[in-house]
Design a protein around this motif. Sequence first.
Motif, mmCIF file in Angstrom:
data_model
loop_
_atom_site.group_PDB
_atom_site.id
_atom_site.type_symbol
_atom_site.label_atom_id
_atom_site.label_comp_id
_atom_site.label_asym_id
_atom_site.label_seq_id
_atom_site.Cartn_x
_atom_site.Cartn_y
_atom_site.Cartn_z
ATOM 1 N N MET A 271 0.845 -1.196 0.000
ATOM 2 C CA MET A 271 0.000 0.000 0.000
ATOM 3 C C MET A 271 0.882 1.249 0.000
ATOM 4 O O MET A 271 1.820 1.369 0.796
ATOM 5 C CB MET A 271 -0.906 0.020 1.235
ATOM 6 C CG MET A 271 -1.813 1.247 1.322
ATOM 7 S SD MET A 271 -2.981 1.173 2.693
ATOM 8 C CE MET A 271 -1.864 1.131 4.091
ATOM 9 N N THR A 272 0.589 2.183 -0.913
ATOM 10 C CA THR A 272 1.346 3.424 -0.991
ATOM 11 C C THR A 272 0.866 4.402 0.083
ATOM 12 O O THR A 272 -0.335 4.558 0.311
ATOM 13 C CB THR A 272 1.178 4.072 -2.374
ATOM 14 O OG1 THR A 272 1.540 3.129 -3.385
ATOM 15 C CG2 THR A 272 2.037 5.304 -2.509
ATOM 16 N N THR A 273 1.823 5.054 0.732
ATOM 17 C CA THR A 273 1.503 6.002 1.798
ATOM 18 C C THR A 273 2.016 7.384 1.410
ATOM 19 O O THR A 273 3.188 7.558 1.070
ATOM 20 C CB THR A 273 2.146 5.570 3.124
ATOM 21 O OG1 THR A 273 1.679 4.266 3.468
ATOM 22 C CG2 THR A 273 1.810 6.540 4.230
ATOM 23 N N GLU B 170 -2.837 5.225 1.441
ATOM 24 C CA GLU B 170 -2.954 5.869 2.753
ATOM 25 C C GLU B 170 -2.471 7.297 2.605
ATOM 26 O O GLU B 170 -1.405 7.538 2.026
ATOM 27 C CB GLU B 170 -2.108 5.105 3.774
ATOM 28 C CG GLU B 170 -2.270 5.562 5.204
ATOM 29 C CD GLU B 170 -1.462 4.688 6.162
ATOM 30 O OE1 GLU B 170 -0.898 5.247 7.118
ATOM 31 O OE2 GLU B 170 -1.377 3.459 5.938
ATOM 32 N N GLU C 146 3.589 3.677 10.013
ATOM 33 C CA GLU C 146 4.141 2.330 10.090
ATOM 34 C C GLU C 146 4.772 1.866 8.790
ATOM 35 O O GLU C 146 5.673 1.024 8.802
ATOM 36 C CB GLU C 146 3.040 1.339 10.503
ATOM 37 C CG GLU C 146 2.507 1.576 11.913
ATOM 38 C CD GLU C 146 1.466 0.546 12.301
ATOM 39 O OE1 GLU C 146 1.162 -0.333 11.453
ATOM 40 O OE2 GLU C 146 0.948 0.621 13.428
ATOM 41 N N ALA C 147 4.346 2.407 7.662
ATOM 42 C CA ALA C 147 4.880 1.966 6.373
ATOM 43 C C ALA C 147 6.385 2.205 6.318
ATOM 44 O O ALA C 147 6.909 3.183 6.867
ATOM 45 C CB ALA C 147 4.199 2.715 5.231
ATOM 46 N N GLU D 206 8.242 2.976 3.748
ATOM 47 C CA GLU D 206 8.580 4.139 2.943
ATOM 48 C C GLU D 206 7.332 4.958 2.653
ATOM 49 O O GLU D 206 6.230 4.407 2.557
ATOM 50 C CB GLU D 206 9.235 3.739 1.617
ATOM 51 C CG GLU D 206 10.631 3.155 1.768
ATOM 52 C CD GLU D 206 11.268 2.909 0.417
ATOM 53 O OE1 GLU D 206 12.505 3.040 0.315
ATOM 54 O OE2 GLU D 206 10.537 2.601 -0.551
ATOM 55 N N VAL D 207 7.526 6.272 2.505
ATOM 56 C CA VAL D 207 6.408 7.156 2.222
ATOM 57 C C VAL D 207 6.748 8.018 1.011
ATOM 58 O O VAL D 207 7.914 8.206 0.661
ATOM 59 C CB VAL D 207 6.080 8.066 3.424
ATOM 60 C CG1 VAL D 207 5.713 7.245 4.647
ATOM 61 C CG2 VAL D 207 7.256 8.991 3.736
ATOM 62 N N ARG E 7 13.459 6.651 4.729
ATOM 63 C CA ARG E 7 12.026 6.421 4.853
ATOM 64 C C ARG E 7 11.242 6.979 3.661
ATOM 65 O O ARG E 7 10.019 6.853 3.634
ATOM 66 C CB ARG E 7 11.493 7.096 6.128
ATOM 67 C CG ARG E 7 12.044 6.545 7.440
ATOM 68 C CD ARG E 7 11.510 5.134 7.730
ATOM 69 N NE ARG E 7 10.085 5.022 7.518
ATOM 70 C CZ ARG E 7 9.155 5.453 8.383
ATOM 71 N NH1 ARG E 7 9.509 6.043 9.506
ATOM 72 N NH2 ARG E 7 7.865 5.277 8.123
#
Length: 501
Positions: free
Chosen positions: A1-3, A30, A64-65, A67-68, A90
């Motif tokens: 899932m991409t954040t 997200e 929590e991901a 990488e963003v 990150r």
Amino acid sequence: MTTFVLVSDGFTGGWVWEETAARLAEAGAEAHPVDLTGTGARSAPGVDLEAHVEEVVRCVDRIEAAEVVLVGHGYGLHPVLGAADRRPGRVARIVSVDTDLPQDGEPAVRSVPDPDVRERLVGGAGPAGDDGWVPAPAPGTWSRWGSLHGIPAEALDRLERLASPQPARTLTEPLRLTGAASALPGTGILCTVNGTSIDLIQMLMESGPPRMQTYAEERFRFFELGTGHWPMLSAPAELADVLLRAAAGGGRRLTAPVREHQQPSHLLPFLLDPPERPRERIGRVDFHLPEADGPRPAVVFVHGGPVAPDQRPTPRDSPFFLGYGRYAASTGIVGVTLDHRLHDLADYPQAARDLAEAVDAVRAHPAVDGERIALWFFSAGGLLTTDWLAAPPSWLRCLAANYPVLAALPGWRAVDPRFRPADVVGTADGPPIVLTRAGLEQPVFAATVEAFLAAAAERGAEVEVIDAPDARHGFELVDPTDASREAVARAMAAVHAHLTG
């Protein structure tokens, strides 16, 4: 899932992203819109850029991901880049929305589009009426901060209603980067109605500041949206789609300029080889002196830019202006070159002051006939013709320009709107104009020249156009042909005649 972490332009908060964030969530991503501290919180007068950087860092740390994707819009790109520099491991990608990438040491005020606010902050006077705060734009004035194209009436009303003051130190404090994030992938989302486009960026890579060439690196991609500066309000669904595609590595890659020479164009030899003459240096001004008795007319050559403050050689020591200065001296007039401080698009007022001071020094020089002066402008220095066209002094015998930029280009919001030569040409009884036009000019530059010529014709201004049909921008260096030499000789002869006739 991409954040995604979403940081908006000044005077706004996370609420401006609500519809785009909802679209991202519907697509399975997200989204974390950020409310930067200090905007409107009068209890936090000490908020500065570093405080906003730390806030974005804390947001990243809470996610929590692994990488963003950090997204910065307008001013928001400053804290985004600062946070990426502190947490490069990150960050999967940096996305800039309708915003040029600032460099280490640059404060956000340099790209503030409202010239009145920028001048107050740069001058140290502070924003009028609010100690330590920049008031939010008043209703009806938001267009000074970017195109409002496409924003529905209710969304614009909400923007004006919820906007809050911006802490002044967030705009004046320099961005500090260590370079830790310099290799991260980046995507530019260009809002074409606000004046930027992929073709414009490609053109500036070829003829603009050297740092623009960075965008040809493999890590950069670009998208266009046909809307104004606030796509999260005017085109939220389209923006969400582009953000998702950007996160996946999509977008157009630009091509590096094809160079015919190994060295930068400004270091190429001048197309003529005039004899060297005695050169006298006074401050930022150089005088190339002819073989002549008594005071002689002078032509002042005005370089374009922006020119990096640490560029060496500076313009007056470059082959180009050494060539022009010596060429003028070889014809019996004083050739004057100078280094003015057009280091950034926001610096035109400073460059104009530097030029005015230089002209005063030229007229006072014992080798110069102060009643016979010509000014000769090049490239983006063309905007500096404005003051001399608006109020031409009697001693200004000629104004010349080679392949000039005669209006701020789309996206040049930092240029003071006072510098609009087409608005003033022919409004006063000014000197004749000698304009050399490159036939292979960049279209966006050529359009400003045609608009200027139309205004000049309508108001009856005297303009002699010298065409170099097969020449490019900066042809004295990049196109050293017989036709180019003839164009330079014709322009110099015209200027010389106006000075000595």
